[in-house]
Design a protein around this motif. Sequence first.
Motif, PDB file in Angstrom:
ATOM      1  N   ARG A 193      -6.792 -86.283 -11.993  1.00  0.00           N
ATOM      2  CA  ARG A 193      -7.166 -87.079 -10.820  1.00  0.00           C
ATOM      3  C   ARG A 193      -7.544 -88.478 -11.293  1.00  0.00           C
ATOM      4  N   GLN A 216      -5.402 -80.285 -13.991  1.00  0.00           N
ATOM      5  CA  GLN A 216      -5.311 -81.285 -12.933  1.00  0.00           C
ATOM      6  C   GLN A 216      -5.734 -82.654 -13.449  1.00  0.00           C
ATOM      7  N   ASN A 225      -8.232 -90.985  -9.611  1.00  0.00           N
ATOM      8  CA  ASN A 225      -9.252 -91.615  -8.776  1.00  0.00           C
ATOM      9  C   ASN A 225     -10.661 -91.154  -9.127  1.00  0.00           C
ATOM     10  N   ARG A 226     -10.747 -90.321 -10.184  1.00  0.00           N
ATOM     11  CA  ARG A 226     -12.057 -89.852 -10.651  1.00  0.00           C
ATOM     12  C   ARG A 226     -12.249 -90.207 -12.106  1.00  0.00           C
ATOM     13  N   LYS A 227     -13.528 -90.293 -12.517  1.00  0.00           N
ATOM     14  CA  LYS A 227     -13.834 -90.690 -13.898  1.00  0.00           C
ATOM     15  C   LYS A 227     -13.295 -89.686 -14.904  1.00  0.00           C
ATOM     16  N   ASP A 228     -13.386 -88.380 -14.585  1.00  0.00           N
ATOM     17  CA  ASP A 228     -12.913 -87.385 -15.543  1.00  0.00           C
ATOM     18  C   ASP A 228     -11.398 -87.458 -15.723  1.00  0.00           C
ATOM     19  N   GLY A 229     -10.671 -87.786 -14.649  1.00  0.00           N
ATOM     20  CA  GLY A 229      -9.226 -87.938 -14.747  1.00  0.00           C
ATOM     21  C   GLY A 229      -8.831 -89.118 -15.610  1.00  0.00           C
ATOM     22  N   LYS A 283      -9.508 -88.319 -19.258  1.00  0.00           N
ATOM     23  CA  LYS A 283      -8.484 -87.450 -19.860  1.00  0.00           C
ATOM     24  C   LYS A 283      -7.273 -88.264 -20.310  1.00  0.00           C
TER      25      LYS A 283
END
Length: 333
Positions: A138, A136, A140-144, A147
């Motif tokens: 995302r 996944q 709108n998130r730091k991990d996204g 990546k």
Amino acid sequence: MADTGSGVKRSMCNVPEKTKLHLAMLALQFGYAGFHVVSRAALNMGISKIVFPVYRNIIALILLVPFAYFLEKKDRPALTGSFVVQFFFLALIGITANQGFYLLGLDNTSPTFASAIQNSVPALTFLMAAALRIEQVRLNRKDGVAKVLGTLLCVAGASVITLYKGPTIFGPAPLHQETPVLLTLGDAKGKNWTLGCVYLIGHCLSWSGWLVLQSPILKKYPARLSVTSYTCFFGVLQFLAIAAVIERDAQAWLVHSGGELFSVFYAGFVASGIAFAVQIWCIDRGGPVFVAVYQPVQTLVVAIMASIALGEQFYLGGYACPSHFTLFTTFSL
């Protein structure tokens, strides 16, 4: 002594699974790093590029089958026609195409370059996994965001390593400064660097596809060692079919030296048998992208090993062999 053994066993059980995954992946990279050098040495000795993977996968199959049979008796689902087709195509991508393209690419390049271009595997794996919704993203998130940025940096780094050759950092010969230049493709005597790059790109695509496709198969067929064994089995059959058409020389099937024997056993035992079992466990527990992101660790280890064993120099930004792939090695038990 019994108490000591029990204590060690208990302490290992207390190690978090995430830590075990990281340690397993680090060990896996060292095993694969040695395989790059051993494979290059085997090709230098004249081993057939068809015979080598046949023997490699037969050894891996002999190693894996007993463990798969006895340890997964209760967990192994019934083998249906659907699973047979899936295992066949998994072998076609992960064994036949992956190993075939790798050996063809390595034969025209070098161990360090082959390992360096594999740094594109994490990016390719992430893109494939995201497209299939296994991973996944995302934004709108730091991990996204991390990546996506990591994927772009991975591609950029692999491009620099592939195309740019700066000053020599380390090599067995006396170091000398060189003007940074782009690698001249296809300039190796008797080799085709450009074609080697194409083969290695095919290898990276196959490897990434293999990592991604194992994840959904494991959800339906949770017996990891059995999946690996079936994959090796179909890989052997596919390589034997190719050998029946291409490799007509009976002498090519003979092992002519201790060095060739060591190369075959290392490839089969370490780089296939053990590595496949560890890799599929890590994919099942951590996912395909987790496995792929450890690839850059391998490049540094290969560069050092290849420099010591094969006389390969490595440079700031890129890698090349002295005298354009004039590799001399004596490999014996």
